[in-house]
Design a protein around this motif. Structure first.
Motif, PDB file in Angstrom:
ATOM      1  N   GLU A 273     101.882 -61.462 -15.486  1.00  0.00           N
ATOM      2  CA  GLU A 273     103.263 -61.692 -15.544  1.00  0.00           C
ATOM      3  C   GLU A 273     103.849 -62.160 -17.268  1.00  0.00           C
ATOM      4  N   ALA A 274     102.920 -63.334 -17.934  1.00  0.00           N
ATOM      5  CA  ALA A 274     102.906 -63.726 -19.663  1.00  0.00           C
ATOM      6  C   ALA A 274     102.737 -62.473 -20.276  1.00  0.00           C
ATOM      7  N   VAL A 275     101.496 -61.298 -20.219  1.00  0.00           N
ATOM      8  CA  VAL A 275     100.837 -60.656 -20.542  1.00  0.00           C
ATOM      9  C   VAL A 275     101.950 -59.379 -20.149  1.00  0.00           C
ATOM     10  N   ARG A 276     102.741 -58.793 -19.715  1.00  0.00           N
ATOM     11  CA  ARG A 276     103.885 -58.341 -19.807  1.00  0.00           C
ATOM     12  C   ARG A 276     105.133 -59.021 -20.120  1.00  0.00           C
ATOM     13  N   ALA A 277     105.544 -60.241 -20.354  1.00  0.00           N
ATOM     14  CA  ALA A 277     106.585 -60.554 -20.798  1.00  0.00           C
ATOM     15  C   ALA A 277     105.990 -60.474 -22.169  1.00  0.00           C
ATOM     16  N   GLN A 278     105.314 -60.497 -23.066  1.00  0.00           N
ATOM     17  CA  GLN A 278     104.554 -60.703 -24.654  1.00  0.00           C
ATOM     18  C   GLN A 278     104.791 -59.538 -25.031  1.00  0.00           C
TER      19      GLN A 278
END
Length: 173
Positions: free
Chosen positions: A86-91
């Motif tokens: 999720e964090a990678v996608r948000a970035q």
């Protein structure tokens, strides 16, 4: 005399393997964990080598705690992997100016919390495994079993003043 008392205190805490004063005639041993004595594996007068098992506590509850800790760790590991994705996608979305700073910060915070939960689960798993291992009392040094005050069915409470389960006398060198 202080050295002799320190040896007994260490032994009472299940730490006799760390230090045995030369002047100590015998050391009272107990387990680091609470439980019920399942089996006594030695008898008075028996010679034992360092590391020999002396007695074993019932490990049913301790095994259940390990299983519970393993499950908690697996859940935390899955949560951390999901939060990382999720964090990678948000970035990626933030870099393409499709999402806001707030969404990126929320995903980053969730990932940080998931990593912390995973570390805590790892610590609980380690403690549960150590407790299970410590349910078997082993000789901290070679010696002769002097007495066995704690027999099968004895309840062991790992508190400030644990009762001795085995009294081990240092073998003559």
């Amino acid at each position: 005399m202080k050295q002799h008392t320190a040896g007994r205190t260490l032994a009472a805490l299940g730490l006799a393997a760390l230090a045995l004063p030369a002047a100590a005639a015998s050391v009272e041993l107990t387990t680091r964990v609470s439980g019920v004595v399942e089996a006594v594996l030695v008898r008075p007068g028996q010679r034992v080598q360092k590391g020999a098992p002396l007695l074993r506590l019932d490990r049913t509850v301790l095994r259940a705690r390990v299983a519970e800790a393993e499950a908690e760790y697996a859940r935390a590991e899955a949560d951390e992997a999901d939060a990382k994705r999720e964090a990678v996608r948000a970035q990626e979305l933030f870099d393409r100016t499709v999402s806001s700073t707030t969404e990126l910060e929320a995903a980053t915070l969730r990932h940080a919390r998931a990593r912390a939960a995973l570390a805590a689960a790892e610590a609980r798993r380690t403690i549960a495994r150590k407790d299970l291992s410590d349910a078997e009392l082993r000789a901290p040094f070679a010696g002769i079993v002097k007495a066995i005050p704690g027999g099968p069915g004895s309840v062991v409470t790992a508190d400030c003043q644990p009762k001795p389960l085995v009294i081990l006398e240092a073998a003559e060198r």
